[in-house]
Motif scaffolding. Structure first.
Motif, PDB file in Angstrom:
ATOM      1  N   ARG A 145      18.603 -17.558 -10.964  1.00 52.83           N
ATOM      2  CA  ARG A 145      18.012 -16.281 -11.341  1.00 52.83           C
ATOM      3  C   ARG A 145      16.830 -16.003 -10.420  1.00 52.83           C
ATOM      4  N   THR A 146      16.314 -14.759 -10.477  1.00 54.97           N
ATOM      5  CA  THR A 146      15.163 -14.396  -9.656  1.00 54.97           C
ATOM      6  C   THR A 146      14.091 -13.754 -10.527  1.00 54.97           C
ATOM      7  N   TRP A 147      12.857 -13.883 -10.078  1.00 58.96           N
ATOM      8  CA  TRP A 147      11.717 -13.193 -10.673  1.00 58.96           C
ATOM      9  C   TRP A 147      11.177 -12.239  -9.633  1.00 58.96           C
ATOM     10  N   LYS A 148      11.016 -10.981 -10.020  1.00 55.98           N
ATOM     11  CA  LYS A 148      10.522  -9.971  -9.087  1.00 55.98           C
ATOM     12  C   LYS A 148       9.106  -9.567  -9.498  1.00 55.98           C
ATOM     13  N   PRO A 149       8.200  -9.414  -8.529  1.00 57.26           N
ATOM     14  CA  PRO A 149       6.840  -8.980  -8.859  1.00 57.26           C
ATOM     15  C   PRO A 149       6.827  -7.502  -9.242  1.00 57.26           C
ATOM     16  N   ASN A 150       5.803  -7.124  -9.985  1.00 58.15           N
ATOM     17  CA  ASN A 150       5.637  -5.732 -10.404  1.00 58.15           C
ATOM     18  C   ASN A 150       4.987  -4.963  -9.255  1.00 58.15           C
ATOM     19  N   ILE A 151       5.816  -4.337  -8.433  1.00 64.23           N
ATOM     20  CA  ILE A 151       5.355  -3.629  -7.244  1.00 64.23           C
ATOM     21  C   ILE A 151       5.247  -2.135  -7.549  1.00 64.23           C
ATOM     22  N   GLN A 152       4.099  -1.561  -7.214  1.00 64.23           N
ATOM     23  CA  GLN A 152       3.863  -0.132  -7.393  1.00 64.23           C
ATOM     24  C   GLN A 152       3.641   0.495  -6.024  1.00 64.23           C
ATOM     25  N   ARG A 153       4.160   1.712  -5.843  1.00 66.39           N
ATOM     26  CA  ARG A 153       3.928   2.452  -4.596  1.00 66.39           C
ATOM     27  C   ARG A 153       2.769   3.404  -4.865  1.00 66.39           C
ATOM     28  N   VAL A 154       1.620   3.151  -4.249  1.00 64.78           N
ATOM     29  CA  VAL A 154       0.417   3.935  -4.518  1.00 64.78           C
ATOM     30  C   VAL A 154      -0.156   4.468  -3.214  1.00 64.78           C
ATOM     31  N   LYS A 155      -0.944   5.548  -3.335  1.00 65.62           N
ATOM     32  CA  LYS A 155      -1.711   6.037  -2.206  1.00 65.62           C
ATOM     33  C   LYS A 155      -2.986   5.217  -2.155  1.00 65.62           C
ATOM     34  N   GLY A 156      -3.203   4.553  -1.041  1.00 61.92           N
ATOM     35  CA  GLY A 156      -4.381   3.721  -0.896  1.00 61.92           C
ATOM     36  C   GLY A 156      -4.997   3.887   0.471  1.00 61.92           C
ATOM     37  N   VAL A 157      -6.245   3.449   0.592  1.00 61.23           N
ATOM     38  CA  VAL A 157      -6.948   3.503   1.873  1.00 61.23           C
ATOM     39  C   VAL A 157      -6.683   2.186   2.595  1.00 61.23           C
ATOM     40  N   MET A 158      -6.047   2.280   3.753  1.00 63.17           N
ATOM     41  CA  MET A 158      -5.728   1.103   4.545  1.00 63.17           C
ATOM     42  C   MET A 158      -6.087   1.400   5.995  1.00 63.17           C
ATOM     43  N   ASN A 159      -6.929   0.569   6.594  1.00 61.96           N
ATOM     44  CA  ASN A 159      -7.409   0.755   7.970  1.00 61.96           C
ATOM     45  C   ASN A 159      -8.089   2.109   8.152  1.00 61.96           C
ATOM     46  N   GLY A 160      -8.815   2.554   7.117  1.00 63.66           N
ATOM     47  CA  GLY A 160      -9.566   3.806   7.209  1.00 63.66           C
ATOM     48  C   GLY A 160      -8.763   5.071   7.018  1.00 63.66           C
ATOM     49  N   GLU A 161      -7.479   4.981   6.745  1.00 65.12           N
ATOM     50  CA  GLU A 161      -6.667   6.180   6.531  1.00 65.12           C
ATOM     51  C   GLU A 161      -5.846   6.030   5.258  1.00 65.12           C
ATOM     52  N   ILE A 162      -5.474   7.174   4.695  1.00 62.55           N
ATOM     53  CA  ILE A 162      -4.716   7.188   3.445  1.00 62.55           C
ATOM     54  C   ILE A 162      -3.245   6.986   3.758  1.00 62.55           C
ATOM     55  N   GLN A 163      -2.643   5.993   3.110  1.00 61.39           N
ATOM     56  CA  GLN A 163      -1.230   5.687   3.296  1.00 61.39           C
ATOM     57  C   GLN A 163      -0.607   5.368   1.948  1.00 61.39           C
ATOM     58  N   THR A 172       0.676  -5.313  -9.017  1.00 56.99           N
ATOM     59  CA  THR A 172      -0.311  -4.901 -10.007  1.00 56.99           C
ATOM     60  C   THR A 172      -1.490  -5.857 -10.057  1.00 56.99           C
ATOM     61  N   ARG A 173      -1.312  -7.106  -9.676  1.00 57.41           N
ATOM     62  CA  ARG A 173      -2.435  -8.048  -9.652  1.00 57.41           C
ATOM     63  C   ARG A 173      -3.465  -7.610  -8.615  1.00 57.41           C
ATOM     64  N   CYS A 174      -3.012  -7.155  -7.451  1.00 60.51           N
ATOM     65  CA  CYS A 174      -3.933  -6.673  -6.413  1.00 60.51           C
ATOM     66  C   CYS A 174      -4.615  -5.376  -6.850  1.00 60.51           C
ATOM     67  N   LEU A 175      -3.896  -4.507  -7.558  1.00 62.33           N
ATOM     68  CA  LEU A 175      -4.495  -3.275  -8.060  1.00 62.33           C
ATOM     69  C   LEU A 175      -5.585  -3.589  -9.077  1.00 62.33           C
TER      70      LEU A 175
END
Length: 63
Positions: A27-45, A51-54
């Protein structure tokens, strides 16, 4: 959607289901991944983030 966090690299993990009679199936366990608008390298992407990082504030969300 990719099952990979772009911040911490958390991805899909594998292991076994173990029944009462001790039979094992993969079986597999998948992380709870969310697609969000975030600031990365000074620009919005749009980035894929777990969710742990959020929750821990590793990602600054863009408004």
């Amino acid at each position: 959607m990719a099952n990979l966090c772009e911040i911490c690299g958390k991805g899909e993990r594998s292991g076994n289901n173990v029944s009462h009679s001790h039979l094992k199936t993969k079986r597999t366990w998948k992380p709870n991944i969310q697609r969000v608008k975030g600031v990365m390298n000074g620009e919005i992407q749009k980035i894929n983030v777990c969710t742990r990082c959020l929750r821990s504030g590793k990602v600054q969300r863009a408004i």
